[in-house]
Design an enzyme around this catalytic site. Structure first.
Site, short mmCIF file in Angstrom:
data_model
loop_
_atom_site.label_atom_id
_atom_site.label_comp_id
_atom_site.label_asym_id
_atom_site.label_seq_id
_atom_site.Cartn_x
_atom_site.Cartn_y
_atom_site.Cartn_z
N TYR A 434 43.75 41.09 37.14
CA TYR A 434 44.32 41.66 38.37
C TYR A 434 43.83 40.95 39.64
CZ TYR A 434 40.30 45.08 38.55
OH TYR A 434 39.09 45.72 38.59
N GLU A 435 44.48 41.27 40.75
CA GLU A 435 44.30 40.59 42.04
C GLU A 435 44.60 39.10 41.93
OE1 GLU A 435 44.23 42.53 44.29
OE2 GLU A 435 43.40 44.33 43.38
N GLY A 436 45.59 38.76 41.12
CA GLY A 436 45.96 37.37 40.89
C GLY A 436 45.24 36.85 39.67
#
Length: 592
Positions: A434-436
């Site tokens: 997550y978050e890229g």
């Protein structure tokens, strides 16, 4: 059952001896005297050890439940959250104008590691709120700040960020959520968001959602996305809560880990929203949250490795099996503790050298943020922008790997729930996604960050390494054990960057196929720099007769291990990069 003890001595060493907050020109650092830092970290440690850590397995076992649109958090979470609120931990580094304590980012990051190691799923609730706070504080109107920030800082309200939709994740240009303008200046938000951490729960009386959506008639792609404040309950003019907004939780995700955090499907059915920042400039505002979140996720990665290492070390000291090949160390017992065996030592040293190096790297990143935001240092701003994908990608990859190493230390016990290690493995895994995703981080690093401002930030990094080597070459042993390995690693990184420059323009695949290796190569060089700096600081403290000699000698020995056993990985990453894109792209898609 897993145990946790906050690494207070090591955090203090990095903040005071490595970063050197005393005498710093960064505004606010003059308040960070050793006694204050010790007191704050000590209180955070007590809360983590006595309240949060005991709830970690409970949260994993119970998870969250959705009943009639209401999400219930696991037993004990609400009481723990109230203790966090009462202690002022939710606003540690927030603006005093809105009720925060105004402490620097470096202290917030250190406290964050403690809370994440103790209970990552629980800590995510306030982590999302902090991101929402930052976005509103940076881009909101004065009226929006007055309305939302004091309650978020206090913790009676929480926050989220809503990006992903069923048809798009990383490619936010595919977002379909709509924002219809209304005559009163508000917008009607309609759409569905998925994988929204802390999207619905019973910890706060209101949840302030920050939602990406499109205003009709705007540009296509990411240039047409706007950001909106969409509260769960509308707020009256006097600040009291009004009607329930048309936003609801449509379901909870069934996940591999972080069970104690509610990961929600969020439905917006004509909900009232308020534009934050400029129309069609939502990505700019959202990345205020994302950049902070990526450093925070990097901390999550190594913090899970840190608590896993603590438990692996305790097991290795107690578990009796086999005899030391050089002679019995526990002659009165049936066997020696497994920590005497070289392969177990290798495993534990891999863990220890990563965790302590990662801690220094993350706190250095937080220091750069402080320099950028508090001192207006443009060079620090450029440096942390360059390092952000490395902090996120490298620390989470290696943090997850460290939990696996810890699990291996326990053998079969590590595969059972009773010992708690397998939860750290499962919880750490999301940090790489997550978050890229980390693949996206590496593409951002090589495809965008290296070339920013004509390559000045990466040149500044190389100059930083060269200057450290030049200024500390007066000791033969230090040069041999630390500076020469660091110099070789830095040369590998420079050669890889040169390869991208010479080949990337002709064939972008030559650069992009090596981006993941470059992210790790860069990460190792950063860790090598941190270990060289820590070893130097430890030696100075020993020579001055300050500090704990046993702790300082262990710091130097661990640094030597990293330089000898881990840093040479840069040569492998360079070799892979220099093969270019041909081996990666040779097989036709149909051949897989």
């Amino acid at each position: 059952m897993a145990v946790y003890a906050a690494p207070l001595k090591d955090l203090q060493f990095v903040i005071q001896d490595l970063i050197g907050t005393a005498g710093s020109d960064v505004p606010g650092y003059d308040d960070l005297d050793p006694d204050l830092v010790s007191a704050i970290l000590g209180e955070a440690g007590k809360l983590a050890e006595n309240v949060l850590a005991p709830l970690n397995a409970i949260g994993d076992r119970e998870g969250c439940t959705l009943e009639n649109g209401v999400v219930r958090t696991p037993a004990g979470f609400r009481d723990a959250y109230e203790q966090m609120r009462a202690g002022g931990w939710l606003g540690l580094d927030c603006d005093p104008e809105y009720g925060g304590q105004g402490m620097p980012q470096i202290l917030q990051t250190a406290v964050g590691e403690i809370f994440v190691s103790a209970n990552m799923a629980f800590n995510m609730y306030q982590g999302l709120s902090h991101g929402a706070y930052n976005a509103i504080h940076t881009h909101g109107t004065d009226a929006q700040k007055r309305t939302y920030l004091p309650n978020i800082v206090d913790g009676i309200w929480s926050g989220t960020m809503n990006l992903t939709e069923p048809q798009c994740g990383t490619d936010l240009g595919l977002i379909r959520s709509r924002a219809e303008p209304q005559e009163d200046g508000t917008y009607r938000i309609t759409g569905q968001k998925i994988w929204i951490s802390a999207g619905e729960h019973d910890l706060t009386e209101n949840i302030v959602h920050l939602v990406l959506a499109r205003i009709p008639g705007g540009p296509e792609g990411v240039k047409g996305i706007s950001l909106f404040i969409v509260p769960k309950f509308l707020v009256n003019e006097d600040g009291s809560l009004g009607d329930r907004n048309a936003v609801s939780c449509g379901g909870l995700e069934s996940k591999m880990g972080i069970h104690g955090n509610a990961t929600c499907v969020m439905n917006y059915d004509g909900a009232t929203g308020y534009l934050i920042g400029e129309a069609h400039k939502g990505m700019r505002a959202m990345f205020t949250m994302m950049n902070e979140a990526r450093l925070g996720v990097g901390v999550q990665g190594y913090a899970q490795g840190a608590v896993a290492y603590q438990n692996a070390l305790a097991f290795a000291r107690d578990r009796l099996q086999g005899r030391d090949v050089t002679g019995a160390r526990n002659p009165d017992g049936p066997a020696d503790p497994i920590i005497v065996h070289p392969d177990v030592r290798r495993n534990l040293m891999d863990q220890k050298s990563f965790v302590e190096g990662a801690r220094a790297f993350a706190l250095w990143g937080a220091h750069l943020l402080d320099r950028a935001h508090r001192a207006g240092d443009a060079e620090a701003e450029a440096m942390i922008s360059l390092l952000t994908p490395v902090l996120k990608g490298f620390l989470t990859d290696k943090g997850f790997e460290t939990t696996i190493l810890a699990q291996q230390t326990l053998g079969g016990s590590g595969f059972t729930r009773e010992w708690g290690i397998e939860q750290f493995v499962r919880d750490a895994r999301i940090t790489m996604i997550y978050e890229g995703t980390n693949g996206i981080q590496s593409l951002d690093l090589v495809g965008r960050k290296l070339a920013l401002d004509g390559g000045k930030p990466v040149i500044a990094f190389f100059d930083l390494v060269k200057r450290f080597i030049r200024e500390n070459g007066d000791d033969v042993d230090f040069t041999t054990q630390f500076l020469e390995p660091l110099k070789r690693a830095s040369k590998d990184m420079q050669a890889a960057a040169t390869f991208f420059l010479e080949h990337g323009a002709r064939d972008p695949n030559d650069a992009l196929a090596g981006s993941y290796d470059f992210m790790h190569l860069f990460g190792h060089v950063c860790m090598g720099l941190m270990w060289a700096r820590m070893a130097r600081a430890a030696r100075r403290a020993l020579d001055a007769g300050t500090g704990d000699p046993e702790f300082l000698e262990a710091k130097i020995a661990t640094g030597r291990y990293y330089m000898a056993r881990q840093l040479p990985a840069t040569a492998l990453h360079r070799a892979r990069i220099e093969t270019g894109g041909a081996p990666v792209m040779a097989l036709d898609a149909a051949g897989f």
